[in-house]
Write an enzyme that holds these catalytic residues in place. Sequence first.
Site, short mmCIF file in Angstrom:
data_model
loop_
_atom_site.label_atom_id
_atom_site.label_comp_id
_atom_site.label_asym_id
_atom_site.label_seq_id
_atom_site.Cartn_x
_atom_site.Cartn_y
_atom_site.Cartn_z
N GLY A 1 -8.20 20.54 21.24
CA GLY A 1 -7.58 21.73 20.67
C GLY A 1 -8.17 23.00 21.24
N GLY A 2 -7.93 24.12 20.53
CA GLY A 2 -8.38 25.42 21.03
C GLY A 2 -9.89 25.58 21.04
N GLN A 3 -10.60 24.81 20.23
CA GLN A 3 -12.06 24.91 20.18
C GLN A 3 -12.62 23.55 20.60
OE1 GLN A 3 -13.30 27.81 19.64
NE2 GLN A 3 -11.77 28.89 18.42
N ASP B 1 12.18 -10.55 -13.72
CA ASP B 1 12.91 -11.17 -12.62
C ASP B 1 14.22 -10.40 -12.45
OD1 ASP B 1 14.38 -12.62 -10.86
OD2 ASP B 1 14.03 -14.57 -11.81
N ASP C 1 0.54 3.88 5.98
CA ASP C 1 0.82 3.52 4.58
C ASP C 1 0.53 4.68 3.63
OD1 ASP C 1 1.77 0.99 4.90
OD2 ASP C 1 -0.17 0.03 4.75
N GLN D 1 0.78 -1.24 0.00
CA GLN D 1 0.00 0.00 0.00
C GLN D 1 0.81 1.30 0.00
OE1 GLN D 1 -3.31 2.43 2.65
NE2 GLN D 1 -2.96 0.33 3.19
N SER D 2 1.83 1.38 0.86
CA SER D 2 2.47 2.70 1.07
C SER D 2 3.11 3.23 -0.23
CB SER D 2 3.53 2.59 2.16
OG SER D 2 4.56 1.69 1.76
N ASN E 1 9.53 0.27 -1.94
CA ASN E 1 9.24 0.08 -0.51
C ASN E 1 9.46 -1.38 -0.13
OD1 ASN E 1 6.73 -0.62 -1.89
ND2 ASN E 1 5.75 -0.67 0.12
N PHE E 2 10.62 -1.90 -0.57
CA PHE E 2 11.03 -3.24 -0.15
C PHE E 2 11.41 -3.22 1.32
CE2 PHE E 2 12.66 -3.67 -4.69
CZ PHE E 2 11.62 -4.48 -5.10
N GLU F 1 1.17 -1.19 8.25
CA GLU F 1 0.37 -0.04 8.69
C GLU F 1 0.24 0.10 10.23
OE1 GLU F 1 -1.47 2.49 7.07
OE2 GLU F 1 -1.93 3.12 9.11
N LYS G 1 10.88 -4.94 9.26
CA LYS G 1 9.75 -4.85 8.32
C LYS G 1 8.59 -4.20 9.06
CE LYS G 1 10.58 -8.93 5.48
NZ LYS G 1 10.06 -10.24 5.08
N VAL G 2 7.81 -3.42 8.36
CA VAL G 2 6.72 -2.70 9.03
C VAL G 2 5.46 -2.69 8.17
CG1 VAL G 2 5.98 -0.39 9.78
CG2 VAL G 2 8.21 -1.24 10.46
N1 CAO Z 1 12.19 -9.92 -9.19
C1 CAO Z 1 12.86 -10.69 -8.31
N2 CAO Z 1 12.80 -10.50 -6.98
C2 CAO Z 1 12.03 -9.50 -6.53
C3 CAO Z 1 11.32 -8.64 -7.39
C4 CAO Z 1 11.42 -8.89 -8.78
N3 CAO Z 1 10.78 -8.14 -9.68
N4 CAO Z 1 10.64 -7.75 -6.65
C5 CAO Z 1 10.90 -8.02 -5.36
N5 CAO Z 1 11.74 -9.07 -5.29
C6 CAO Z 1 12.31 -9.68 -4.08
C7 CAO Z 1 13.07 -8.71 -3.24
O1 CAO Z 1 14.32 -8.46 -3.81
C8 CAO Z 1 13.10 -9.46 -1.92
O2 CAO Z 1 14.13 -10.42 -1.98
P1 CAO Z 1 15.20 -10.65 -0.77
O3 CAO Z 1 14.41 -10.79 0.48
O4 CAO Z 1 15.87 -11.92 -1.18
O5 CAO Z 1 16.09 -9.49 -0.74
C9 CAO Z 1 11.79 -10.24 -1.92
O6 CAO Z 1 11.27 -10.12 -3.24
C10 CAO Z 1 10.73 -9.78 -0.95
O7 CAO Z 1 10.64 -8.38 -0.82
P2 CAO Z 1 10.21 -7.74 0.57
O8 CAO Z 1 11.16 -8.20 1.63
O9 CAO Z 1 10.06 -6.28 0.41
O10 CAO Z 1 8.75 -8.38 0.79
P3 CAO Z 1 8.12 -9.03 2.10
O11 CAO Z 1 6.81 -9.57 1.64
O12 CAO Z 1 9.03 -9.98 2.78
O13 CAO Z 1 7.89 -7.79 3.08
C11 CAO Z 1 7.00 -5.64 3.72
C12 CAO Z 1 6.81 -6.91 2.86
C13 CAO Z 1 5.92 -4.66 3.33
C14 CAO Z 1 6.87 -5.98 5.21
C15 CAO Z 1 8.40 -5.04 3.44
O14 CAO Z 1 8.54 -4.85 2.05
C16 CAO Z 1 8.66 -3.73 4.15
O15 CAO Z 1 8.89 -3.66 5.35
N6 CAO Z 1 8.67 -2.61 3.39
C17 CAO Z 1 9.02 -1.31 3.89
C18 CAO Z 1 7.91 -0.72 4.72
C19 CAO Z 1 6.61 -0.65 3.97
O16 CAO Z 1 6.49 -0.10 2.90
N7 CAO Z 1 5.57 -1.17 4.61
C20 CAO Z 1 4.23 -0.95 4.13
C21 CAO Z 1 3.65 -2.11 3.54
S1 CAO Z 1 1.95 -1.76 3.20
O17 CAO Z 1 1.18 -2.17 4.60
#
Ligand code: CAO
Length: 415
Positions: free
Chosen positions: A247-249, A73, A168, A17-18, A96-97, A139, A136-137
Amino acid sequence: MGKALDGVRILDFTHVQSGPTCTQLLAWFGADVIKVEKAGAGDVTREQLRDIPGVDSLYFTMLNHNKRSITLDTKHPRGKAVLERLIKSCDVLVENFAPGALDRMGFTWERIQALNPRMIVASVKGFGPGPYEDCKVYENVAQCAGGAASTTGFDDGPPLVTGAQIGDSGTGLHLALGIVCALYQRNATGRGQKVLAAMQDGVLNLCRVKLRDQQRLARTGVMKEYPQYPNGKFGSAVPRAANASGGGQPGSIVKCKGWETDPNAYLYFITQAPVWKEICHVIGREAWITDPAYATPDARLPRLKEVFQAIEAWTMTKTKFEAMAELNAHDIPCGPILSMEELAAEPSLRATGTVVEVDHPTRGKYLSVGNPIKLSDSPTEVKRSPLLGEHTREVLAELGLADADIEALSAEKVI
Ligand code: CAO
């Protein structure tokens, strides 16, 4: 008519989402947003919370309008070669990985800069530099870590998260502003830069007034606009203020006619000081206009509970819309509690494009929230989200890849 961000090319590595909220906004302002998705899988939200089997979810479609989708890929050597070409041809990379994923893919800031010194690399992360930077985070984690949950809810209940996706979508908005500023600065410097919006920071920014109150509380030990005053207790941290404006009001939520059966038959009522006289007339408490115990904002602070009880006795005789009409006629600020059902049907939101109906080839018609930001010279046309990989061949051809190369990538499942 042209668009504000015409000519800007965004390499969109966002998911969930974010990040997608950010790049959707940029697309609505005219940027060419190329969403890169994992070959064979795509953004995980395509299949989350599905209401129609086999069809892109509303979660995905409502966050990815006006984008192009390519599958690639980016861990495969030939995929990396394509990614290099994309980096050279785009202005902004948004991601936002989880922390470190782009580096692990082999695309560090230094490498990206070497490929394209003008490239802006914009990231959403859960936390900024510090003890939690590798976490990892999602919402609600951000709402909790950014101060929203500890300040939301009732005094005698647990912390509460809010339905507004401030972690997000809120951070996506912050990131979009950072990107536009970096694009503007690049006009002068010719260089790209890194843009970081951490979700904790974004939520805390939206909770700015609560940090204000923390310091007021530390200095005076009391906050007279909070429901804990005058009979409750204050601790050392800002307490949950229930529905008090704090707040003020002073304001609060009051019941309206039908509240016994309708969970949204409520109104937010603000006792704005300049219209105190009008409020007293409307609710039939004319004596409070001159009574020194009620006549001034300071005098009313210890009596807010009684004041809102009197207001509620009046609002309970009206529907929320009747009450709103009557109060607005006297310039008294108030607002009905509107359900999603009511908002979806609201004609004025349809007229402005804030709520739009979109047609999708496999889903059919659905409602979405359009661009909430209106530019007079850059109107938004909401276009449906792309199917997975719908534009792969088109984008690769634009990059100069020959048909035979594209076929080879497809045969190797790189795209
Ligand atoms: N081709 C090949 N690999 C890909 C790819 C592509 N096109 N796109 C993504 N990937 C891979 C990434 O490189 C990653 O690989 P590694 O772990 O080996 O480095 C893997 O896919 C997973 O990516 P991720 O770690 O971002 O995904 P996740 O599901 O494990 O985590 C999330 C999700 C949201 C918790 C994490 O991305 C995060 O903390 N993001 C930052 C904060 C954020 O935006 N949070 C809001 C999410 S909305 O509620």
